[in-house]
Design a protein around this motif. Structure first.
Motif, PDB file in Angstrom:
ATOM      1  N   ARG A 135       2.344   1.779  -3.384  1.00  0.00           N
ATOM      2  CA  ARG A 135       1.291   1.375  -4.352  1.00  0.00           C
ATOM      3  C   ARG A 135       1.637   2.299  -5.745  1.00  0.00           C
ATOM      4  NH1 ARG A 135      -0.535   4.514  -0.432  1.00  0.00           N
ATOM      5  NH2 ARG A 135      -1.604   6.367  -0.858  1.00  0.00           N
ATOM      6  N   VAL A 188       2.108  -2.433  -8.366  1.00  0.00           N
ATOM      7  CA  VAL A 188       0.871  -2.654  -9.083  1.00  0.00           C
ATOM      8  C   VAL A 188       0.642  -4.119  -9.548  1.00  0.00           C
ATOM      9  CG1 VAL A 188      -0.595  -1.791 -10.743  1.00  0.00           C
ATOM     10  CG2 VAL A 188       0.546  -0.297  -9.567  1.00  0.00           C
ATOM     11  N   SER A 206       0.553  -6.427  -6.830  1.00  0.00           N
ATOM     12  CA  SER A 206      -0.828  -6.716  -6.068  1.00  0.00           C
ATOM     13  C   SER A 206      -1.854  -7.160  -6.877  1.00  0.00           C
ATOM     14  CB  SER A 206      -0.899  -4.995  -5.674  1.00  0.00           C
ATOM     15  OG  SER A 206      -0.081  -4.574  -5.075  1.00  0.00           O
ATOM     16  N   ARG A 213      -8.677   3.886  -4.257  1.00  0.00           N
ATOM     17  CA  ARG A 213      -7.427   2.718  -4.208  1.00  0.00           C
ATOM     18  C   ARG A 213      -7.864   2.178  -2.597  1.00  0.00           C
ATOM     19  NH1 ARG A 213      -2.766   3.423  -7.152  1.00  0.00           N
ATOM     20  NH2 ARG A 213      -2.602   5.311  -8.070  1.00  0.00           N
ATOM     21  N   TRP A 240       0.773  -1.216  -0.043  1.00  0.00           N
ATOM     22  CA  TRP A 240      -0.004  -0.218  -0.010  1.00  0.00           C
ATOM     23  C   TRP A 240       0.934   1.277   0.048  1.00  0.00           C
ATOM     24  CZ3 TRP A 240      -4.434   2.012  -0.850  1.00  0.00           C
ATOM     25  CH2 TRP A 240      -4.720   3.335  -0.153  1.00  0.00           C
ATOM     26  N   MET A 281      -7.723  -2.476  -9.928  1.00  0.00           N
ATOM     27  CA  MET A 281      -6.219  -1.933  -9.540  1.00  0.00           C
ATOM     28  C   MET A 281      -5.498  -1.505 -10.897  1.00  0.00           C
ATOM     29  SD  MET A 281      -5.005  -4.671  -6.627  1.00  0.00           S
ATOM     30  CE  MET A 281      -5.349  -4.531  -5.182  1.00  0.00           C
ATOM     31  N   ALA A 341      -8.714  -1.850  -1.980  1.00  0.00           N
ATOM     32  CA  ALA A 341      -7.788  -2.478  -0.774  1.00  0.00           C
ATOM     33  C   ALA A 341      -8.668  -3.166   0.123  1.00  0.00           C
ATOM     34  CB  ALA A 341      -6.589  -1.592  -0.100  1.00  0.00           C
TER      35      ALA A 341
END
Length: 650
Positions: A363, A369, A372, A427, A360, A412, A431
C-alpha cells in the motif's frame, strides 16, 4: 483461535443464507425434481439418471447431481427441501474450499474475503438454492483448483490426481463445461510445479488418466450397456452419451449447431460485453472489473519472482479460470443462460481476496495507491450502473454506493498527504469501508434472490430489471415461460394452445391442450389442473389425479405426454412414472411410433395427456406422429382442464 471462529462465522452465515426458506421455491426445476423422485424409487433410474422410475428416458445431462438429490430423497423422503438441500450444502462446501485454497497462496484474510464475495454473488445464491447441476459443478471445480494449489506447494502427484478426478466429477455433473478449466490447471502446474520438467509432464499425464477414469467410467458403462435394457439418452439424437456430450451439450453450445434445440439460435448477441449486458450484468459481474484490475496488478507485482512462486501461481490459476470461462460464455453461439455465470463466482472471489490483500501489503507504493483508488472508483461506478437497471429496487442504495466509493477513494489519496489519515488504523478503516461498499450492491441482490421463490427451467438472480434476458424467460428479471398464442417466452410464440411449431415455422397441433403459463415473470405456471409447458410443470387437478390413480399398479406408465415438464407435474404429484415423449423439449427420437403402439397394445400405458407445445427446431418428428395416431384412434375427454385419451379403451 480467532481465525477459526471467523471461518466458522463465514460458513454459518453462508449456510443461513442458502438454507433459510429453502422450500419456498417448491419443486424449483420440476424437470430435475421429477428425476430425483425417480432416483429415490429405482436404483436403475438412479444409475442412469432416468426421468421416470420405469426407465424410459434420461435427463439431458449426466446424472451426478441427481445422485445427490436421489440419495437425499431416499433418506428424507420426497419433498422440496430434500431435493434442494444438497445444492445448498454444495454451496457451503464450495465457499469453505475456496477459503482454504486462497488462504494457501494469499493468507487468511484473503481467503475470508474470497469466501464472502463468492457467497454473496447473486447468481451463486440462486444456484445454491436451486436444483440445477451447476451447484455440484462449481464445488467440483473449486476442489480441483484447491488440489492444483496443493500440488504447486508440494510437487506431489496425488494432488494432481485429485484435481483430475474433481474435474471428472464436474463432467458427470454438467459435461464439457467442466473441461474449461483443464488448460488453466495444466498450465499452472507446468509453469510453477516444483519438480523438473520431465517429472511435471509425467504428473500431468497421471492427472489426465484420473480425469478420464473419473469422467469416463459412467460413459463407458452406458455405451456398453445394451440399449434395449436401459433408458434412452435424453437430449441425444441417436441414443448415445458421446453424441450428447460432444453435440447438444458440447461443441453445439459453442457453434450454435444443436439439433433439437428449442431456441432457434436466439441466445443474444455475442461479444466481450455480453456478460455486462442487461440480462447478465446483475448475475455475477459486480466485482468483475475489480477482479481484472487486481489480477493485472498481481501479475505485474510478481513478475520477477521465482518460477515456483505460489502467489503468482494463484493469480495465474484464478485469472486463467476467469479469462477462459468469460471468453467462452461471451462468444458461444449456442444455448446459454444467465445462471451459467455462477461458474465465474469462485474466480472473482479468489482474485478480489488475493489481489486486494496484495495491494494492502504494497500500500505504500505510489502505483499501488493509484491502482487502489482507480479500483474503488470503477467498482462503485459499476455498482451504481447495475443498481440503476432495477429502478424500483432500493433506489437510494445506488447513490450511497457511488458517494461512498468516491469518499473512500478521496480518503486513500488523503493518506498520502495527511499523516493522521495515513496511520495503519486509518488505512484499515478505508480498506474495510471499500470492501463493504463494493459488496453492498451484490449483497442486496443476493438477499433479494434468497427471499424470492424461483421455479421453472430458466431462472435469474436479483430483482426485475424490466429488460429481460436474451433467450427464454422463466425467472425474475426476464419474460416468463411459454404461454398460449403469442407467448413471450418462445420466439415467435406458440401455435395456439397445445400447438407445436416446427423448424420451418409451420404449426402442428397436439391433441387437446391446456392453458398456457401466460408469460409469468416469476417463472411460476398459473395452471390449475392443467399440464405445464416447456419451461415449467403444472399442477394436476384432483379430478385428474383420481382418474390417473385408477388401477395405476396395473400399468408401467400411468400416462404418456409430450415433453418432460408436461410429465413432471403429474409424476411429482402422484409419484408414479409418466412417459415423457421426446424428452425435455419433445425433440428426441424416443419412442418410435411403432414402439409406442407396441407398449399401448401390451397394456403398459394407460392414458395419453394433451399439454403445451414446443418450438421444435430440428430433431425428431415423433411427437407429431404419436399425437396424430392417438387423435385418430382414441376418443378425447376433458378432465380437470386437461385433454385425456384412455389408451386402454380403443
Amino acid at each position: 483461535m480467532h481465525r477459526r471462529w471467523t471461518v466458522v462465522a463465514l460458513l454459518v452465515g453462508t449456510a443461513l443464507l442458502y438454507l433459510i426458506g429453502l422450500s419456498e421455491s417448491g419443486w424449483a426445476n420440476s424437470y430435475y425434481s421429477a428425476a430425483a423422485q425417480s432416483a429415490g424409487q429405482s436404483w436403475k433410474a438412479f444409475l442412469f439418471g432416468a426421468f421416470d422410475s420405469a426407465g424410459f428416458i434420461t435427463v439431458d445431462k449426466t446424472p451426478a447431481s441427481l445422485w445427490l438429490m436421489g440419495l437425499s430423497v431416499r433418506l428424507f423422503g420426497l419433498s422440496s427441501w430434500s431435493i434442494l438441500v444438497p445444492q445448498a450444502l454444495c454451496g457451503v462446501a464450495a465457499v469453505g474450499v475456496l477459503y482454504e485454497a486462497v488462504r494457501r497462496w494469499s493468507g487468511h484474510v484473503a481467503g475470508l474475503a474470497a469466501g464472502v464475495v463468492m457467497a454473496l454473488t447473486p447468481v451463486a445464491v440462486l444456484m445454491f438454492r436451486f436444483n440445477n447441476p451447476d451447484a455440484l459443478l462449481v464445488l467440483a471445480l473449486v476442489v480441483g483448483a484447491y488440489a492444483v494449489t496443493r500440488a504447486v506447494q508440494s510437487g506431489q502427484t496425488r494432488w494432481l490426481v485429485l484435481a483430475g478426478s474433481a474435474v471428472g466429477v464436474g463432467f458427470l455433473a454438467k459435461m464439457l463445461q467442466a473441461f474449461l478449466v483443464i488448460p488453466v490447471f495444466g498450465l499452472v502446474y507446468l509453469v510453477a510445479g516444483p519438480p523438473k520438467l520431465g517429472r511435471r509432464l509425467l504428473q500431468l499425464g497421471a492427472a489426465f488418466v484420473a480425469l478420464i477414469v473419473s469422467a469416463g467410467w459412467w460413459v463407458a458403462l452406458v455405451e456398453l450397456w445394451p440399449a434395449g435394457s436401459r433408458p434412452y439418452i435424453g437430449g441425444s439424437q441417436d441414443n448415445s452419451v458421446l453424441e450428447l456430450a460432444l453435440g447438444y451439450n458440447g461443441l453445439g453450445r459453442l457453434t450454435g449447431e444443436e439439433t433439437g434445440s428449442v431456441g432457434g439460435g436466439r441466445w443474444g448477441e455475442t461479444g466481450l460485453l455480453r456478460l455486462f449486458g442487461d440480462s447478465y450484468g446483475g448475475q455475477a459481474s459486480w466485482l468483475m472489473p475489480l477482479a481484472v484490475i487486481v489480477l493485472a496488478a498481481g501479475l505485474w507485482a510478481t513478475r520477477r519472482r521465482p518460477r515456483t512462486d505460489l502467489l503468482r501461481a494463484g493469480f495465474v490459476l484464478w485469472g486463467g479460470w476467469l479469462a477462459v470461462t468469460s471468453l467462452v460464455f461471451s462468444f458461444m453461439a449456442g444455448i446459454i443462460h444467465e445462471y451459467y455465470t455462477v461458474a465465474l463466482a469462485p474466480a472473482i472471489g479468489a482474485l478480489v481476496g488475493g489481489g486486494g490483500m496484495l495491494l494492502w501489503r504494497l500500500r505504500r507504493l505510489p502505483w499501488v495507491v493509484a491502482t487502489s483508488v482507480g479500483a474503488v472508483v470503477v467498482t462503485g461506478w459499476w455498482s451504481f450502473e447495475l443498481l440503476g437497471r432495477a429502478v424500483s429496487f432500493v433506489p437510494w442504495l445506488r447513490w450511497a454506493v457511488l458517494v461512498g466509493s468516491l469518499a473512500v477513494a478521496a480518503g486513500m489519496l488523503a493518506t498520502q498527504v495527511i499523516p493522521r489519515v495515513g496511520t495503519r488504523l486509518g488505512r484499515r478503516v478505508l480498506a474495510m469501508a471499500g470492501l463493504v461498499i463494493g459488496l453492498a450492491g451484490p449483497a442486496a441482490f443476493a438477499f433479494q434472490t434468497a427471499a424470492t421463490a424461483h421455479t421453472g427451467a430458466i431462472v435469474t438472480a436479483g430483482p426485475d430489471t424490466g429488460r429481460g434476458p436474451g433467450g427464454f424467460g422463466g425467472g425474475p428479471g426476464g419474460p416468463g415461460g411459454p404461454g398460449g398464442a403469442g407467448g413471450q417466452g418462445v420466439p415467435g410464440g406458440l401455435a395456439g394452445q397445445g400447438g407445436f411449431r416446427d423448424g420451418g415455422g409451420q404449426a402442428f397441433g397436439l391433441p387437446g391442450g391446456s392453458p398456457g403459463t401466460g408469460g409469468r415473470t416469476d417463472g411460476r405456471a398459473r395452471l390449475s389442473g392443467g399440464m405445464g409447458g416447456l419451461l415449467n410443470a403444472g399442477t394436476p387437478s384432483m379430478e385428474l389425479r383420481n382418474l390417473l390413480m385408477q388401477n395405476a399398479d396395473e400399468y408401467t406408465w400411468i400416462a404418456a405426454t409430450i415433453g418432460s415438464n408436461n410429465a413432471a407435474g403429474i409424476q411429482l404429484a402422484l409419484e408414479r412414472p409418466v412417459m415423457a415423449i421426446g424428452g425435455f423439449n419433445g425433440s428426441d427420437d424416443a419412442p418410435s411410433l411403432a414402439q409406442f403402439q407396441q407398449w399401448v397394445a401390451e397394456g403398459r400405458i394407460h392414458y395419453f395427456l394433451g399439454g403445451q407445445g414446443f418450438q421444435a427446431n430440428g430433431g425428431s418428428t415423433v411427437p407429431r406422429e404419436i399425437a396424430a395416431w392417438v387423435a385418430a384412434n382414441y376418443t378425447a375427454t376433458t378432465v380437470g382442464g386437461t385433454t385425456v385419451y384412455d389408451l386402454s379403451a380403443r
